[in-house]
Every structure is written in C-alpha cells, then in structure tokens.
Design an enzyme around this catalytic site. Structure first.
Site, short mmCIF file in Angstrom:
data_model
loop_
_atom_site.label_atom_id
_atom_site.label_comp_id
_atom_site.label_asym_id
_atom_site.label_seq_id
_atom_site.Cartn_x
_atom_site.Cartn_y
_atom_site.Cartn_z
CD GLU A 241 57.27 -57.72 -41.13
OE1 GLU A 241 57.90 -56.84 -40.78
OE2 GLU A 241 56.53 -57.63 -42.39
CD GLU B 229 52.35 -56.49 -41.87
OE1 GLU B 229 53.35 -55.70 -42.43
OE2 GLU B 229 52.65 -56.94 -40.64
O1 AHR Z 1 52.60 -52.36 -41.92
C1 AHR Z 1 53.63 -51.81 -41.28
C2 AHR Z 1 54.76 -52.56 -40.68
O2 AHR Z 1 55.27 -53.30 -41.91
C3 AHR Z 1 54.42 -53.76 -39.81
O3 AHR Z 1 54.51 -53.32 -38.42
C4 AHR Z 1 55.69 -54.74 -40.00
O4 AHR Z 1 54.97 -56.08 -39.75
C5 AHR Z 1 55.88 -54.53 -41.30
O5 AHR Z 1 57.36 -54.43 -41.61
#
Ligand code: AHR
Length: 496
Positions: free
Chosen positions: A172, A291
């Site tokens: 990210e 994610e």
């Molecule tokens: O999964 C929780 C968080 O969400 C992770 O650390 C990050 O990559 C995202 O913003």
C-alpha cells in the site's frame, strides 16, 4: 421470485487458480501472538503453535499465506526476526503502535506453513528500506548455500532454502498512512529496481507491484498507470486491496458490495491493458487481490487500545451472518474474474478481521465468514462458466442496480460436477433457481444443497455459541432448488 441461470459448456471465463483462496497473516494485534502462536496454551505444540488453530486453518485448505504485513512490513527490519529468539531485539512497530518482540519470525512462519500445508508469500519493506534489504532477504531465504546470507540461514537452523516463490514489492505504498509513503513515480522507480535485482537472482520468482489501497484513493487509477509504466518488465502481478463496510446499517446496499469489487477489478484490468498497448507488449498483467474482507465493526474499539503492547486487541471484528453473505458475494466476484485475478488473500486469518477467533488460554472457533470461504475453497477450483442471470434487480444507495442473485457456476470436468454458488440478496423472498446449461444433459441431478441462512442478519458466533451460524445440508427430496430469503447457497449437480 425466480432466477434462471443460463450457461454454456463452451463459454468459459477461465480456470480458477487455487491461489484465489489464499490468506494473510500480519504481525498485527493477536493474529500471531495469541492467535497462531501461544507458547503456554494447553493445545500448543513444542514450537508454541496452537494445534486447534492449525486444524481450523487446514480445513480451509489455504494454498498460500501472505506475511508479515501489511502496514507492519513498511517499518520492519527482517534481520530482527531471524536467529536465536532470545537475542532478537524488541522494537516499536509504528504502523500499529505496538511492541514487536520478533519472537515469531521468518523461520517460525515457514515452520508454521509446513505444519499447515501452505506456501508462503513474502512482502518486502519498500517503505523505510530499499534494494539492499530486499535482495538480502531473498538471498537469505532462497539461496541454497555458500554465501554469507544463505550460510547465516543455515546457522539459524534451516539447512534447506525456503524457496519462497511469490514476493510483494512493498505494501500500500500509495497510502499516506504508510511509513515511507511514496508518490507513484518514487515507488515505481524503487519497485522496478528491486524487482530487477530479484529477477537477476532468480527470474522464476513472481513479483507483485503495489496497486491502489482501494478504488476511493484520490490517486486511483493514475497510480496504477504510473507504477506499471515503471515496473512492467519485472512485475508479474499488480495488487488490489479493498475492505467493505456497512456504516449506514443498510443491508440491501451492503449485500451489493460485490458490484464495487467487480468494478474495481474491471477498471484495473483496463489500466493494465492500456499500459500493455502503450508498451506494445505481449505480456498480460495479472492481478493479486491480496487484501479483501469486511472490516468496520472494530474501528471504534481500536481507538481505545493502549499503545506499545504486544498482542493488542486490534481489528477484532465479530462477524455477523450478514457479513458472511457479503463475503460469499465477494468470493463470487473473485471467481468471475478468474481470467485475470490469479491470487486473492482473505485478510486476515486469525483474530484480526479473520475467519478464525481464539481466546487466550481458551478455545478457538469459526466466525460466520469462515463458511462461504470454506466451501468456495473446496468447490470453487474448477472452470468458471460465463453465466447470465434472468432474475429481478433492485436499486441500492451506493452501487446502482444489482440483481437479487449473486451467482457463479463452476464446472469440474474430472468429477463431472457443476457447482452453483448463489447468494439470495432479497430480504423477503425465496428464490426458485433453475439452471439452463447448454452442452450438459438436460436433466442435471442435484446431489447436494448446502445452505447458510439465519432469520437475524446480525447473528454471530462466539466462544459460547461457536456453531450458531453454520451451514446445513438440506433435504433435497423436499424443497429442491429453493434459496431462502437472505441466504448463501451451494447447489451441487452431477452431470453423469
Ligand atoms: O489488513 C489490515 C491492514 O489493511 C493492512 O495492514 C494494510 O495493508 C491495510 O490497510
């Protein structure tokens, strides 16, 4: 209400990659400490790994697990998490304002992966660090021996290389919250050079460049374009992340969330193909949705957690039945884009926005969202057919007009089986399902109907009632092909 699913054996989207059912373990909250690893738990093995958690993870048949972050990775020094445990330094983790004891490091994760029967996917720190740290970590993990770093790994008790195949080039990096946040050009240049060094070491390794943290980021989708311009030669995948919420307590809109996921994936595919055309390249850029989940229940509670502790109670969303329906729809979205999405990681695995919850010193149990994931992982690995639905639609507050059914159809040639996943989004009406599948026998035999349904959308599981929300196998001699209001369904048909 009636829902007809039209399909043809010849109209195939693609074969679902098993890595669509991957997950994510971050050094965050109680995911590792108090989740995977709890030294003094009565069910923990000689390495401090909870065997009850291993069992629940194994049942999900997860092919790959991303580690160690997440936001955590962008301020982590990998060297701190290897070697004799009692010599490892305790550090501040700025991402989650926690204390990081580094007790559970790389070797411990690899050992856990072996016990669970999964592959590691490793994320590199491109926030505070760069080419040296990244190439050193790859050498430490994957080189057989005879160099300073590979021999260091051996001296740490791992004679054989870990052979980690997939590497994330940061996490990210478009997000202002990220330690070491960068512009698309800054990140793209760094990722390209890190990728180049890794591919010089081993061109067969697979690299994931960071896409946007979600489609609401102000830099989306120009971030994707710029990053791909820089990393096109070295990246094999571009990442997508997205979390879904129901702040307005509007079930019909929340249940339409998969439309947002569909649109996100389709836009990113367009950007990839645009860059491909610009570069006159023959390469197809694939996507790693590394994610995704529902995440909002714990946001307020998290603000009250004290800083600088190990195993803080963070992101401990208690999932409802409604969330399980949404997760079912999101899995359908990933499957219907399996021609381009090759990897997807449910974030995360234990305690932290997770399908599995544990109590310190106590039991573990499956949250509601465990179940659609369990069945998608078991029956989703086949050829996904390009279906059309004949079903009424409804308007909702954020995602325009959506069909009352969210469905995917998966063909398993070897087993001669068709598996239909359907979420009935209607809060009031039963759905009568019919399947019109050209190229298959007209009389398909329904062999099983698995149903996840509850009258209360807000019902959940907890330590005292761990099986409150759990799928049931329906009596198909009584009411076949019926999906009750607000329900997740798997209809399994035999073709022979
Ligand atoms: O999964 C929780 C968080 O969400 C992770 O650390 C990050 O990559 C995202 O913003």
């Amino acid at each position: 209400m009636k829902c007809t699913v039209h399909a043809s054996k010849n109209f195939v989207i693609g074969t679902a990659d098993k890595r669509l059912f991957s997950s994510f373990v971050e050094q965050l909250g109680r995911c590792v400490y108090g989740g995977l690893y709890e030294k003094d738990h009565p069910l923990s093995d000689e390495d401090g790994l909870r065997s009850d958690v291993i069992k629940l993870v194994k049942d999900l048949d997860i092919p790959m697990v991303r580690f160690p972050g997440g936001n955590y990775v962008s301020n982590h020094r990998w060297e701190d998490s290897v070697g004799p445990i009692d010599e490892r330094p305790v550090r501040l983790d700025l991402a989650w304002k926690a204390l990081d004891p580094n007790t559970f490091g790389i070797k411990e994760f690899i050992d856990w992966c072996k016990k669970v029967g999964t592959e590691p996917m490793m994320a590199l720190n491109l926030g505070t660090r760069g080419i040296d740290a990244a190439k050193d970590l790859v050498e430490y993990c994957n080189h057989p021996g005879g160099t300073a770093l590979s021999d260091l790994r051996k001296s740490h008790g791992s004679e054989a290389p870990y052979n980690i195949k997939m590497w994330c080039l940061g996490n990210e990096m478009d997000g202002p919250w990220q330690v070491g946040h960068k512009t698309a050009d800054e990140y793209g240049r760094l990722a390209a050079e890190v990728g180049k060094a890794i591919k010089l070491f081993d061109p067969s390794l697979e690299l994931v460049a960071c896409g946007s943290s979600n489609s609401d980021m102000p830099t989306f989708p120009s971030w994707e374009e710029t990053v791909l311009e820089h990393t096109w030669e070295v990246a094999d995948y571009l990442s997508l992340h997205m979390y879904f919420r129901n702040d307005e307590n509007d079930a019909e809109t929340f249940l339409a969330s998969s439309k947002k996921m569909d649109q996100f994936i389709e836009t990113v595919v367009h950007v990839c193909d645009y860059v491909q055309a610009k570069k006159r390249s023959k390469k197809t850029m694939y996507l790693s949705f590394d994610e995704w989940n529902v995440w909002f229940h714990s946001n307020e509670q998290d603000k009250t957690e004290p800083k600088w502790n190990v195993g803080k109670h963070l992101l401990e969303d208690v999932y409802t039945f409604e969330d399980a329906l949404v997760v079912g729809c999101l899995l359908n979205s990933l499957l219907r884009h399996c021609d381009r999405v090759k990897v997807a990681c449910l974030a995360q695995l234990v305690n932290v926005i997770a399908p599995i919850m544990t109590e310190e010193g106590g039991p573990s149990w499956a949250q509601t969202i465990y179940w659609p994931f369990y069945y998608a992982s078991k029956y989703g690995r086949g050829e996904v057919l390009d279906i059309r639905l004949d079903v009424p639609t409804y308007k909702n507050h954020h995602y325009g007009e959506v069909p009352y059914a969210d469905a995917v159809l998966v063909y398993h040639a070897e087993e001669q089986e068709l598996d239909l996943f359907v979420v009935n989004r209607s809060l009031d009406e039963t759905m009568e399902i019919s399947l019109d599948a050209i190229g298959f026998p007209t009389q398909l035999k329904l062999i099983e109907h698995i149903l996840l349904h509850h009258t209360d959308l807000k019902a959940s599981n907890d330590r005292d009632n761990p099986e409150h929300i759990k799928p049931v196998v329906m009596d198909i001699t009584r009411e076949p092909y019926k999906a009750p209001r607000q329900s997740w369904n798997l209809f399994r048909f035999s073709i022979s």
